[in-house]
Motif scaffolding. Structure first.
Motif, PDB file in Angstrom:
ATOM      1  N   TYR A 202     -16.293  -1.710 -11.801  1.00 36.74           N
ATOM      2  CA  TYR A 202     -15.184  -0.798 -12.095  1.00 36.74           C
ATOM      3  C   TYR A 202     -15.085   0.356 -11.095  1.00 36.74           C
ATOM      4  N   PRO A 203     -16.186   1.028 -10.731  1.00 30.67           N
ATOM      5  CA  PRO A 203     -16.063   2.134  -9.768  1.00 30.67           C
ATOM      6  C   PRO A 203     -15.479   1.695  -8.422  1.00 30.67           C
ATOM      7  N   ILE A 204     -15.776   0.466  -7.998  1.00 33.64           N
ATOM      8  CA  ILE A 204     -15.202  -0.037  -6.750  1.00 33.64           C
ATOM      9  C   ILE A 204     -13.705  -0.243  -6.911  1.00 33.64           C
ATOM     10  N   ARG A 205     -13.304  -0.763  -8.050  1.00 29.10           N
ATOM     11  CA  ARG A 205     -11.874  -0.963  -8.291  1.00 29.10           C
ATOM     12  C   ARG A 205     -11.134   0.377  -8.319  1.00 29.10           C
ATOM     13  N   LYS A 206     -11.803   1.407  -8.828  1.00 28.56           N
ATOM     14  CA  LYS A 206     -11.184   2.746  -8.811  1.00 28.56           C
ATOM     15  C   LYS A 206     -10.917   3.188  -7.380  1.00 28.56           C
ATOM     16  N   ARG A 207     -11.853   2.911  -6.479  1.00 34.72           N
ATOM     17  CA  ARG A 207     -11.665   3.303  -5.080  1.00 34.72           C
ATOM     18  C   ARG A 207     -10.563   2.485  -4.414  1.00 34.72           C
ATOM     19  N   VAL A 208     -10.470   1.228  -4.812  1.00 29.06           N
ATOM     20  CA  VAL A 208      -9.391   0.397  -4.271  1.00 29.06           C
ATOM     21  C   VAL A 208      -8.036   0.955  -4.705  1.00 29.06           C
ATOM     22  N   ALA A 209      -7.928   1.341  -5.973  1.00 27.93           N
ATOM     23  CA  ALA A 209      -6.676   1.928  -6.455  1.00 27.93           C
ATOM     24  C   ALA A 209      -6.354   3.218  -5.710  1.00 27.93           C
ATOM     25  N   LEU A 210      -7.380   4.011  -5.431  1.00 23.38           N
ATOM     26  CA  LEU A 210      -7.169   5.240  -4.665  1.00 23.38           C
ATOM     27  C   LEU A 210      -6.738   4.916  -3.241  1.00 23.38           C
ATOM     28  N   ALA A 211      -7.360   3.895  -2.647  1.00 20.29           N
ATOM     29  CA  ALA A 211      -6.985   3.487  -1.288  1.00 20.29           C
ATOM     30  C   ALA A 211      -5.523   3.067  -1.236  1.00 20.29           C
ATOM     31  N   ARG A 212      -5.067   2.374  -2.255  1.00 20.67           N
ATOM     32  CA  ARG A 212      -3.667   1.927  -2.276  1.00 20.67           C
ATOM     33  C   ARG A 212      -2.714   3.122  -2.278  1.00 20.67           C
ATOM     34  N   ALA A 213      -3.111   4.219  -2.923  1.00 23.41           N
ATOM     35  CA  ALA A 213      -2.279   5.416  -2.900  1.00 23.41           C
ATOM     36  C   ALA A 213      -2.364   6.123  -1.547  1.00 23.41           C
TER      37      ALA A 213
ATOM     38  N   GLY B  83       7.189  11.469   0.166  1.00 24.17           N
ATOM     39  CA  GLY B  83       5.856  11.783   0.659  1.00 24.17           C
ATOM     40  C   GLY B  83       4.838  11.965  -0.449  1.00 24.17           C
ATOM     41  N   MET B  84       5.037  11.259  -1.568  1.00 27.01           N
ATOM     42  CA  MET B  84       4.161  11.360  -2.727  1.00 27.01           C
ATOM     43  C   MET B  84       3.550   9.997  -3.039  1.00 27.01           C
ATOM     44  N   ALA B  85       2.358  10.020  -3.640  1.00 27.03           N
ATOM     45  CA  ALA B  85       1.709   8.799  -4.104  1.00 27.03           C
ATOM     46  C   ALA B  85       0.936   9.133  -5.362  1.00 27.03           C
ATOM     47  N   ARG B  86       0.665   8.109  -6.174  1.00 23.81           N
ATOM     48  CA  ARG B  86      -0.040   8.378  -7.428  1.00 23.81           C
ATOM     49  C   ARG B  86      -0.975   7.244  -7.792  1.00 23.81           C
ATOM     50  N   THR B  87      -2.002   7.583  -8.552  1.00 25.98           N
ATOM     51  CA  THR B  87      -2.847   6.581  -9.191  1.00 25.98           C
ATOM     52  C   THR B  87      -2.640   6.700 -10.687  1.00 25.98           C
ATOM     53  N   LEU B  88      -2.992   5.631 -11.404  1.00 23.35           N
ATOM     54  CA  LEU B  88      -2.841   5.615 -12.849  1.00 23.35           C
ATOM     55  C   LEU B  88      -4.164   5.279 -13.508  1.00 23.35           C
ATOM     56  N   GLN B  89      -4.286   5.643 -14.779  1.00 19.07           N
ATOM     57  CA  GLN B  89      -5.526   5.375 -15.511  1.00 19.07           C
ATOM     58  C   GLN B  89      -5.851   3.884 -15.532  1.00 19.07           C
ATOM     59  N   GLY B  90      -4.829   3.043 -15.666  1.00 24.50           N
ATOM     60  CA  GLY B  90      -5.052   1.615 -15.817  1.00 24.50           C
ATOM     61  C   GLY B  90      -5.255   0.863 -14.518  1.00 24.50           C
ATOM     62  N   LEU B  91      -5.393   1.569 -13.399  1.00 24.58           N
ATOM     63  CA  LEU B  91      -5.615   0.998 -12.070  1.00 24.58           C
ATOM     64  C   LEU B  91      -4.396   0.255 -11.544  1.00 24.58           C
ATOM     65  N   GLY B  92      -3.919  -0.767 -12.281  1.00 29.19           N
ATOM     66  CA  GLY B  92      -2.725  -1.477 -11.863  1.00 29.19           C
ATOM     67  C   GLY B  92      -2.920  -2.394 -10.673  1.00 29.19           C
ATOM     68  N   LEU B  93      -4.151  -2.851 -10.444  1.00 31.69           N
ATOM     69  CA  LEU B  93      -4.404  -3.768  -9.338  1.00 31.69           C
ATOM     70  C   LEU B  93      -3.958  -5.180  -9.710  1.00 31.69           C
TER      71      LEU B  93
END
Length: 253
Positions: A154-165, A79-89
């Motif tokens: 970049y800020p949009i990509r940050k939100r996408v990475a957050l959405a993936r988590a 039940g855990m999820a994470r984001t990383l500094q490098g986005l990883g998209l």
């Protein structure tokens, strides 16, 4: 019961001790921040919580149960999820497909079913698509669903990475410097979002933007040279002489 407890964590890289007997506990519906000067051990501690780094001693406890040899692949099941500094998209996948990757463990038929084109696989894929679109909409970026990450600010990509988590519907979200590269206004929006998330999950936040940390966190753990030098509420940490000395480069006795 705590959502996550790190107890007695010690990590050594060769002759370097990156963390020494570090502990913290993340409570239910709480934002727990980890801060410290550069080289304090924040990223190493985050990597222990994610399973990227195995500690030399100490243990990770999830909801009262010790997790032996935590690995990144274990996070969804816990039940855990994470984001990383490098986005990883994935650059060659659309935003929507990137987010769906984060929810793939929900698909009961799994990858084999998709290969065999089983009926259950088609239903699962539609459900995952709907969930991913909802999360993108919640974050205000659903209009980018069919775009590819390299074409986005970049800020949009940050939100996408957050959405993936978030699409995995975690109970505990691990955020590694989510404010990096954001403007002051975007950080304010991020702060509002993180606080809103506590209605349904807990958050462990590793961040160096102090304004954001002080605004959103319920508790803060401060590291310096791999050790915990302070812990408490934002007000307690803000006025702690050891914290001030660490950031100003003074010696503390």
């Amino acid at each position: 019961m705590t959502e996550l407890e790190l107890s007695g964590i010690t990590v050594r890289f060769g002759g370097l001790t990156a963390l020494q007997d570090v502990g913290l506990a993340v409570g239910p519906h709480q934002v727990h921040g980890v801060i410290g000067p550069n080289g304090a051990g924040k990223t190493t501690l985050f990597n222990v919580a994610c399973g990227f780094v195995q500690p030399d001693s100490g243990h990770v406890v999830r909801r009262g149960e010790r997790v032996e040899r935590l690995r990144p692949r274990d996070l969804p099941g816990l039940g855990m999820a994470r984001t990383l500094q490098g986005l990883g998209l994935f650059d060659r996948m659309t935003v929507l497909d990137n987010v769906m990757v984060g929810a793939d463990h929900h698909a009961r038929s799994g990858f084999l079913g998709s290969l065999l084109a089983l009926p259950r696989a088609g239903a699962d894929e539609r459900a995952l698509r709907d969930r991913a679109l909802r999360v993108l909409d919640d974050l205000g970026v659903a209009s980018y669903a069919d775009r590819f990450p390299p074409s986005l600010p970049y800020p949009i990509r940050k939100r996408v990475a957050l959405a993936r988590a978030l699409v995995s519907e975690p109970d505990l979200l691990l955020l590694d410097e989510p404010a990096s590269g954001l403007s002051a206004g975007e950080m304010d929006e991020l702060g509002d979002l993180v606080r809103a998330l506590t209605a349904r999950m807990s958050v462990l936040l590793v961040e160096h933007h102090m304004d954001l940390v002080m605004r959103v966190c319920d508790e803060i753990t401060v590291l310096d040279f791999g050790k915990v030098i302070a812990h408490g509420t934002p007000d307690e940490v803000r006025n702690d002489p050891a914290v001030l000395a660490a950031y100003l480069g003074e010696d503390v006795h």
